[in-house]
Scaffold this motif. Structure first.
Motif, PDB file in Angstrom:
ATOM      1  N   ARG A  98      40.275  44.896  42.651  1.00  0.00           N
ATOM      2  CA  ARG A  98      40.349  44.321  41.354  1.00  0.00           C
ATOM      3  C   ARG A  98      40.876  45.330  40.447  1.00  0.00           C
ATOM      4  N   GLU A 135      44.384  45.456  39.527  1.00  0.00           N
ATOM      5  CA  GLU A 135      45.638  45.164  39.096  1.00  0.00           C
ATOM      6  C   GLU A 135      46.029  45.531  37.666  1.00  0.00           C
ATOM      7  N   ARG A 170      44.499  43.581  44.156  1.00  0.00           N
ATOM      8  CA  ARG A 170      44.012  42.299  44.082  1.00  0.00           C
ATOM      9  C   ARG A 170      42.365  42.541  44.755  1.00  0.00           C
TER      10      ARG A 170
END
Length: 199
Positions: A64, A66, A61
């Motif tokens: 960024r 995921e 997360r």
């Protein structure tokens, strides 16, 4: 972003899977080769496995990065630790079989309800849908094997372990009941939305 950073969360997850295999090997050696104490390496691996379960998702997360494959690997890593260790403890008589059955039912219910809750149109959802009680139960499913290791050295902790079993089972049952209830409540709305989409 550097390619190494993009791969870091999945690398942590893979390290957790590898660590789980080594953990189970050391655990089997300690339980079935009649040693009095478990190796300190077992506890270090356990701490790494437990912490890395939180670290990989947070890293993904934060960076960024995921992804569906990362989410699937995370679930696979959870299973590669929880279920084999529980079965080993079942065979040694330290963990009751019913607790492993509860873990299996909870995991199956989680997968089924996640799949259903993701079907709501116009609402993009992650691959797996989590809830707070379910997360707490999952953390306790991770904690129970580590606590079971401690009962080998300190039998006084067996009462605490039993309390963890019942608390985990209760939280898992409440979580699953709430998730299935949410699915049933959304069922008529989902059918209505699907009919509208087909028009």
């Amino acid at each position: 972003m550097k390619p190494f950073l993009r791969l870091l969360p999945n690398a942590v997850t893979l390290a957790r899977i590898a660590g789980s295999v080594v953990f189970i090997r050391i655990l089997c050696g300690g339980l079935f080769e009649h040693t009095v104490y478990l190796s300190p390496a077992l506890y270090l691996l356990g701490v790494f496995i437990w912490l890395s379960d939180f670290a990989d998702g947070r890293l993904a997360r934060a960076l960024r990065v995921e992804s569906a494959i990362g989410a699937r690997m995370d679930i696979l890593a959870d299973c590669s630790f929880i279920f084999p260790t529980l079965v080993v403890f079942n065979l040694s008589g330290i963990v009751p079989v019913w607790f492993t059955v509860v873990a299996a039912l909870d995991f199956t219910g989680f997968l089924l309800t996640s799949r259903w809750l993701r079907k709501a149109p116009r609402e993009p959802k992650p691959l797996f849908v989590f809830d707070r009680l379910g997360r707490l139960a999952a953390a306790l499913f991770y904690t129970a094997p580590m606590l079971a290791c401690e009962t080998i050295n300190y039998s006084a902790l067996s009462g605490v372990l039993s309390a963890v079993f019942y608390l985990t089972a209760f939280l898992a049952a409440v979580s699953m009941a709430a998730r299935f209830r949410t699915c049933l409540v959304r069922l008529p709305r989902l059918h209505a939305d699907l009919k509208i989409d087909r028009l």
